[in-house]
Scaffold this motif. Structure first.
Motif, PDB file in Angstrom:
ATOM      1  N   HIS A  91      25.296   7.717  15.260  1.00 46.27           N
ATOM      2  CA  HIS A  91      25.172   6.373  15.633  1.00 46.27           C
ATOM      3  C   HIS A  91      24.634   5.892  16.889  1.00 46.27           C
ATOM      4  CE1 HIS A  91      26.221   2.098  14.479  1.00 46.27           C
ATOM      5  NE2 HIS A  91      26.777   1.994  15.727  1.00 46.27           N
ATOM      6  N   CYS A  92      25.148   6.578  18.188  1.00 47.61           N
ATOM      7  CA  CYS A  92      24.640   6.242  19.358  1.00 47.61           C
ATOM      8  C   CYS A  92      23.390   6.410  19.722  1.00 47.61           C
ATOM      9  CB  CYS A  92      25.812   6.752  20.200  1.00 47.61           C
ATOM     10  SG  CYS A  92      27.468   5.647  20.380  1.00 47.61           S
ATOM     11  N   GLU A  93      22.961   7.781  19.060  1.00 48.34           N
ATOM     12  CA  GLU A  93      21.495   8.134  19.239  1.00 48.34           C
ATOM     13  C   GLU A  93      20.529   7.203  18.816  1.00 48.34           C
ATOM     14  OE1 GLU A  93      20.912  12.012  17.443  1.00 48.34           O
ATOM     15  OE2 GLU A  93      22.455  12.906  18.835  1.00 48.34           O
ATOM     16  N   TYR A  94      20.832   6.496  17.385  1.00 50.36           N
ATOM     17  CA  TYR A  94      19.790   5.470  16.880  1.00 50.36           C
ATOM     18  C   TYR A  94      20.104   4.377  17.776  1.00 50.36           C
ATOM     19  CZ  TYR A  94      18.441   2.400  13.356  1.00 50.36           C
ATOM     20  OH  TYR A  94      17.473   1.594  12.804  1.00 50.36           O
ATOM     21  N   LEU A  95      21.077   3.891  18.138  1.00 51.56           N
ATOM     22  CA  LEU A  95      21.184   2.808  19.099  1.00 51.56           C
ATOM     23  C   LEU A  95      20.623   2.944  20.334  1.00 51.56           C
ATOM     24  CD1 LEU A  95      24.746   1.297  18.285  1.00 51.56           C
ATOM     25  CD2 LEU A  95      22.745   0.400  17.535  1.00 51.56           C
ATOM     26  N   GLN A  96      20.539   4.023  21.039  1.00 51.14           N
ATOM     27  CA  GLN A  96      19.804   4.321  22.217  1.00 51.14           C
ATOM     28  C   GLN A  96      18.214   4.189  22.061  1.00 51.14           C
ATOM     29  OE1 GLN A  96      19.809   8.295  23.856  1.00 51.14           O
ATOM     30  NE2 GLN A  96      20.338   7.628  25.969  1.00 51.14           N
ATOM     31  N   ALA A  97      17.947   4.549  20.820  1.00 53.42           N
ATOM     32  CA  ALA A  97      16.399   4.630  20.362  1.00 53.42           C
ATOM     33  C   ALA A  97      15.938   3.340  20.313  1.00 53.42           C
ATOM     34  CB  ALA A  97      16.185   5.584  19.178  1.00 53.42           C
ATOM     35  N   VAL A  98      16.771   2.265  19.869  1.00 50.74           N
ATOM     36  CA  VAL A  98      16.237   1.098  19.563  1.00 50.74           C
ATOM     37  C   VAL A  98      16.707   0.032  20.820  1.00 50.74           C
ATOM     38  CG1 VAL A  98      16.109   1.359  17.091  1.00 50.74           C
ATOM     39  CG2 VAL A  98      18.296   0.361  18.181  1.00 50.74           C
ATOM     40  N   ASN A  99      17.297   0.626  21.787  1.00 46.20           N
ATOM     41  CA  ASN A  99      17.485  -0.078  23.188  1.00 46.20           C
ATOM     42  C   ASN A  99      18.654  -1.054  23.042  1.00 46.20           C
ATOM     43  OD1 ASN A  99      15.386   1.313  24.691  1.00 46.20           O
ATOM     44  ND2 ASN A  99      13.847   0.147  23.361  1.00 46.20           N
ATOM     45  N   ALA A 100      19.753  -0.834  22.144  1.00 46.78           N
ATOM     46  CA  ALA A 100      20.649  -1.584  21.971  1.00 46.78           C
ATOM     47  C   ALA A 100      21.706  -1.752  23.112  1.00 46.78           C
ATOM     48  CB  ALA A 100      21.584  -1.200  20.710  1.00 46.78           C
ATOM     49  N   ALA A 101      22.757  -2.746  23.114  1.00 47.01           N
ATOM     50  CA  ALA A 101      23.308  -2.802  24.364  1.00 47.01           C
ATOM     51  C   ALA A 101      24.736  -2.242  23.956  1.00 47.01           C
ATOM     52  CB  ALA A 101      23.576  -4.302  24.586  1.00 47.01           C
ATOM     53  N   VAL A 102      25.267  -2.516  22.705  1.00 47.53           N
ATOM     54  CA  VAL A 102      26.622  -2.031  22.140  1.00 47.53           C
ATOM     55  C   VAL A 102      26.962  -1.332  20.918  1.00 47.53           C
ATOM     56  CG1 VAL A 102      27.637  -4.425  23.405  1.00 47.53           C
ATOM     57  CG2 VAL A 102      27.261  -4.414  20.929  1.00 47.53           C
ATOM     58  N   ALA A 103      27.754  -0.658  20.824  1.00 47.36           N
ATOM     59  CA  ALA A 103      28.178  -0.033  19.553  1.00 47.36           C
ATOM     60  C   ALA A 103      29.320  -0.777  18.932  1.00 47.36           C
ATOM     61  CB  ALA A 103      28.327   1.466  19.608  1.00 47.36           C
ATOM     62  N   VAL A 104      29.320  -1.553  17.977  1.00 43.20           N
ATOM     63  CA  VAL A 104      30.193  -2.110  17.237  1.00 43.20           C
ATOM     64  C   VAL A 104      31.159  -1.165  16.408  1.00 43.20           C
ATOM     65  CG1 VAL A 104      30.908  -4.104  15.686  1.00 43.20           C
ATOM     66  CG2 VAL A 104      28.998  -4.325  17.464  1.00 43.20           C
ATOM     67  N   VAL A 105      32.446  -1.052  16.883  1.00 39.09           N
ATOM     68  CA  VAL A 105      33.256  -0.069  16.094  1.00 39.09           C
ATOM     69  C   VAL A 105      34.351  -1.088  15.488  1.00 39.09           C
ATOM     70  CG1 VAL A 105      35.017   1.779  16.463  1.00 39.09           C
ATOM     71  CG2 VAL A 105      32.931   1.587  17.678  1.00 39.09           C
ATOM     72  N   SER A 106      34.766  -0.628  14.231  1.00 37.21           N
ATOM     73  CA  SER A 106      35.881  -1.117  13.503  1.00 37.21           C
ATOM     74  C   SER A 106      36.482  -0.145  12.756  1.00 37.21           C
ATOM     75  CB  SER A 106      35.193  -2.082  12.412  1.00 37.21           C
ATOM     76  OG  SER A 106      36.408  -2.591  11.470  1.00 37.21           O
ATOM     77  N   LEU A 152      31.294   0.573  23.796  1.00 37.41           N
ATOM     78  CA  LEU A 152      31.930   0.480  22.931  1.00 37.41           C
ATOM     79  C   LEU A 152      32.501  -0.899  22.786  1.00 37.41           C
ATOM     80  CD1 LEU A 152      34.261   3.038  21.025  1.00 37.41           C
ATOM     81  CD2 LEU A 152      34.953   0.560  21.027  1.00 37.41           C
ATOM     82  N   VAL A 153      32.386  -1.870  21.573  1.00 39.11           N
ATOM     83  CA  VAL A 153      33.095  -3.281  21.619  1.00 39.11           C
ATOM     84  C   VAL A 153      34.048  -2.948  20.299  1.00 39.11           C
ATOM     85  CG1 VAL A 153      31.598  -4.417  22.999  1.00 39.11           C
ATOM     86  CG2 VAL A 153      31.035  -4.115  20.789  1.00 39.11           C
ATOM     87  N   PHE A 154      35.013  -3.147  20.417  1.00 39.87           N
ATOM     88  CA  PHE A 154      35.904  -2.971  18.995  1.00 39.87           C
ATOM     89  C   PHE A 154      35.908  -4.261  18.476  1.00 39.87           C
ATOM     90  CE2 PHE A 154      39.641  -2.969  16.207  1.00 39.87           C
ATOM     91  CZ  PHE A 154      39.450  -1.499  15.888  1.00 39.87           C
ATOM     92  N   HIS A 155      35.665  -4.284  17.118  1.00 40.07           N
ATOM     93  CA  HIS A 155      35.642  -5.592  16.178  1.00 40.07           C
ATOM     94  C   HIS A 155      36.959  -5.459  15.504  1.00 40.07           C
ATOM     95  CE1 HIS A 155      34.156  -8.754  13.767  1.00 40.07           C
ATOM     96  NE2 HIS A 155      33.201  -8.115  13.532  1.00 40.07           N
ATOM     97  N   HIS A 156      37.972  -6.777  15.822  1.00 43.77           N
ATOM     98  CA  HIS A 156      39.014  -7.080  14.979  1.00 43.77           C
ATOM     99  C   HIS A 156      38.382  -7.708  13.669  1.00 43.77           C
ATOM    100  CE1 HIS A 156      38.412 -11.357  16.120  1.00 43.77           C
ATOM    101  NE2 HIS A 156      37.942 -10.866  17.269  1.00 43.77           N
ATOM    102  N   HIS A 157      39.221  -7.304  12.602  1.00 47.36           N
ATOM    103  CA  HIS A 157      38.620  -7.831  11.531  1.00 47.36           C
ATOM    104  C   HIS A 157      39.421  -8.107  10.346  1.00 47.36           C
ATOM    105  CE1 HIS A 157      35.521  -7.787   8.153  1.00 47.36           C
ATOM    106  NE2 HIS A 157      34.664  -7.594   8.975  1.00 47.36           N
ATOM    107  N   MET A 158      39.257  -9.092   9.380  1.00 49.30           N
ATOM    108  CA  MET A 158      40.104  -9.512   8.372  1.00 49.30           C
ATOM    109  C   MET A 158      40.209  -8.084   7.359  1.00 49.30           C
ATOM    110  SD  MET A 158      41.410 -12.318   8.423  1.00 49.30           S
ATOM    111  CE  MET A 158      41.995 -12.388   6.721  1.00 49.30           C
TER     112      MET A 158
END
Length: 304
Positions: A91-106, A152-158
């Motif tokens: 997941h992080c490899e992909y995000l790094q390749a598209v220059n993302a800032a965060v990985a949203v984890v739930s 890593l940003v944690f997503h609180h979720h219904m």
């Protein structure tokens, strides 16, 4: 565009939904990205239908857009952190390749968000041991994210085991603030607890990613009365874009400005695109941001 520290994005979920892939399937990547440009946003999050990085990067560059992050379903409690970590590295490899800032984890162990269960009464709960495993596991995944230049940003979720303020408190208290950050979602905490400011005030230091999601209060109440599932609730129109529901984003945005929040604010409203025209709602959100929120920025500049 207002405050230079803040980037404004809009999520692909208004065009196509990962939980119900047939919804909005006619909306192509080009269509989605071009709509985002028309509506005046700077970027988006990665949707489940997005292509490999090389193709995506070309489409982004043509439109001068950026990627904020992408959702990751962790199953730390069910599968253990080693298994979760393998998938998270990819997941992080992909995000790094598209220059993302965060990985949203739930954490999706026992989650009912994709099921037909009543989201208002049948949410799962974790045991003490499961909480320990989750918190230790998230610390590990946070370190993995950092290897790729991500937070890593944690997503609180219904419909999950980390939904209420009390549960978010527990997660924040038992994870390392150096490695585990928080995604603040106005819509999810309001639907869960009927209050969106307490979480913001309490955990402002940990918040590194923000979702602005509005709620139609009457629809929410009807959904709860009817015992609807999460999917049924958003199809009924429980969520909408800022300015179209009952949340006052001016107080939320002012608080973020007060602490010099730096990062993305992503407009996200799970809706049925055949009912809520995606571009129409993106423009509606943009208008609200321009007229109600960015003026707060200017006032801050005048006063400084």
């Amino acid at each position: 565009m207002g405050n230079q520290q803040i980037s404004w994005g809009i999520a692909p979920i208004g065009w196509r939904n990962d939980d119900i892939p047939e919804i909005g399937a006619e909306n192509t990547l080009s269509h989605l990205l071009s709509d985002i440009v028309v509506a005046g946003f700077e970027g988006t999050e990665v949707g489940g239908f997005f292509p490999e990085p090389k193709i995506l990067n070309k489409e982004l560059q043509l439109r001068n857009l950026r990627i904020a992050g992408q959702w990751f379903s962790s199953f730390i409690i069910r599968d253990g952190v080693e298994e979760a970590s393998k998938a998270f590295h990819r997941h992080c490899e992909y995000l790094q390749a598209v220059n993302a800032a965060v990985a949203v984890v739930s954490e999706q162990t026992y989650s009912i968000q994709g099921t037909g269960k009543n989201v208002f009464t049948e949410k799962p709960f974790f045991t003490d041991e499961e909480w320990n495993n989750l918190c230790q596991g998230l610390n590990e995944l946070g370190k993995v994210a950092e290897q790729y230049g991500l937070k890593l940003v944690f997503h609180h979720h219904m419909g999950t085991g980390v939904q209420t303020l009390e549960e978010i408190d527990r997660l924040m208290d038992n994870t390392d603030p150096n490695h585990v950050h928080l995604l603040y979602d106005t819509g999810h905490i309001f639907v869960s607890d009927g209050d969106y400011m307490s979480l913001l005030h309490k955990h402002i230091e940990r918040i590194k990613h923000v979702h602005f999601k509005d709620v139609r209060k009457d629809v929410r109440e009807q959904c709860e009365m009817d015992g609807k599932s999460f999917l049924q609730s958003f199809l009924a129109g429980m969520f909408t874009v800022p300015g179209d529901g009952c949340i006052d984003f001016t107080e939320v945005y002012q608080k973020l400005l007060d602490v010099n929040y730096s990062g993305w604010i992503v407009i996200e409203a799970e809706q049925d695109p055949s009912v809520a025209h995606p571009l129409e709602y993106a423009l509606k959100a943009r208008k609200y941001i321009n007229e109600e929120l960015l003026v707060l920025d200017k006032n801050a500049l005048v006063g400084s």
